[in-house]
Design an enzyme around this catalytic site. Sequence first.
Site, short mmCIF file in Angstrom:
data_model
loop_
_atom_site.label_atom_id
_atom_site.label_comp_id
_atom_site.label_asym_id
_atom_site.label_seq_id
_atom_site.Cartn_x
_atom_site.Cartn_y
_atom_site.Cartn_z
CD GLU A 153 -28.91 67.46 109.10
OE1 GLU A 153 -28.33 67.77 108.02
OE2 GLU A 153 -28.30 67.18 110.14
NE ARG A 193 -24.05 61.55 107.69
CZ ARG A 193 -23.93 62.53 106.81
NH1 ARG A 193 -22.96 63.41 106.93
NH2 ARG A 193 -24.79 62.63 105.83
CG HIS A 234 -25.00 69.31 108.83
ND1 HIS A 234 -25.68 68.22 108.34
CD2 HIS A 234 -23.69 68.95 108.79
CE1 HIS A 234 -24.82 67.26 108.01
NE2 HIS A 234 -23.61 67.70 108.27
#
Length: 535
Positions: free
Chosen positions: A263, A234, A281
């Site tokens: 993000e 994370r 990601h």
Amino acid sequence: MAPRVLVSDKLSKTAVQIFAGGGVEVDYMPDLGKDKDKLLEVIGQYDGLAIRSATKVTEKLIQAATRLKVVGRAGIGVDNVDIPAASRKGIIVMNTPFGNSITTAEHAIALMFAVARQLPAADASTQAGKWEKNRFMGVEITGKTLGIIGCGNIGAIVAARGVGLKMRVIAFDPFLSADRAAHLGIEKVELHDLFKRSDFITLHTPMTDKTKGIIDKAAIARMKDGVRIVNCARGGLIVEADLAEAIKSGKVAGAGVDVFEVEPATDSPLFGLDNVVCTPHLGAATSEAQENVALQVAEQMSDYLIRGAVANAINMPSITAEEAPILTPFVQLAECLGAFAGQVTEEAITSVEITYDGSVAAMNTRALTSAALAGLIKSQVSDVNMVSAPIMAKERGIQLTESRRDRSGVFDSYIKLTVVTEKQTRSVAGTVFSDGKPRFIQIKGINLDAEVGRHMVYTTNNDAPGIIGLLGTVFGKAGVNIANFQLGRDRPGGNAIALLYVDSPVPEDVLDAVRAHKEIASAKPLRFDVADVAG
């Protein structure tokens, strides 16, 4: 009517087939999650919502979801779901923590290699027509110490890969047992020791209040000079500005970053730095992982909506499909015990103790406790269920204690619920017989054997002649049929109780006639969510 599920993000079409094959109606609208207004308009039609990251399950959406029972997130992160709001509404939130474990672990290893050998920069240089062989001096991984923060499912896979690469693997995880560490062939250490010893550090821990910013300026100061850091977990685990500063100073030799504080990441202090490898990601971005999580979430949601099985729930104890039939009668018993206590207790409850005795103690008692709390609170809040009850109990300041013990009485198993208020302590116990029906076996320490019916009356009285006749006469004159009648007392002439199972609700004036008798201390109507079985 078959349950209905909305798929509002892009999931594999195979998931739709799994829903349909399991007896669930499904609407596949993969772009609907991006249209908040339209989603808000239609969500009230669905029992389940299957999502990825595009759909934002906000409190406003949850309030509009009048039928919604379950939200299934195809993936690990549930940052896009308001879990407290879902829990208060009694909506189960599931994720798929294992569907992309291999993929995420492999991405972490790939980033570690890329940082160790400066592969992206070397590739760009070579494709630009340069031949800077001496510029890109990397380091070997073999023999280096790999520190893993968080050794759960993904972390354990990374650990196994690290051992296979002949690295010395150490791990910090408060929940990692010594036996598990030994099985993995790694060493369990404290966090400060991991920082001091590691050549490579990789993060695989969830985001919590304790782990947010776990790598900051102070943590980096305790690390080896030249350490390399990888984060595929994370974004908020690392303070990006602190890491960027450490890379510029040379304290940190390189970093591989797949997740960011904000993000989509269009800007970051890490962008443009030498030997920082950034990916958007991609931890779960393989065709195998996308297929796996889609199938897994469809199976989990179908199992819950059709069979009551709960798997990988964030806010609810798991109940497997195998244990659901065995557990269900005890779930109903626990709820009935809670409902009894909730209906006869008029003061604020300060604490609850639940005792599991005999074979029930080996069952999924977390689910049973949730059911007992749901029954307890239902007399005050009608829309409570097993998901929302623990939160509501906590919000009301109710202290909860659970205990388990081997069989101690004549019953193979029983559950005892004790509630404490400022004025008194009250207990009720029950069991399940072979017919699967819940029964009360003790109230206020007085033994009895009473099957649970939809409509009941509970009286407390002095142990005196004529009570049975009084109740029969008053109820008979009012046309209330008694299906079952159970009595109990603590001693001859002492305190006594009666539980009457009746065919219909008892009017208040009839109860007043009972209460008017000098030997009757109280008479309370009760209602339980069970099928009527007596005749």
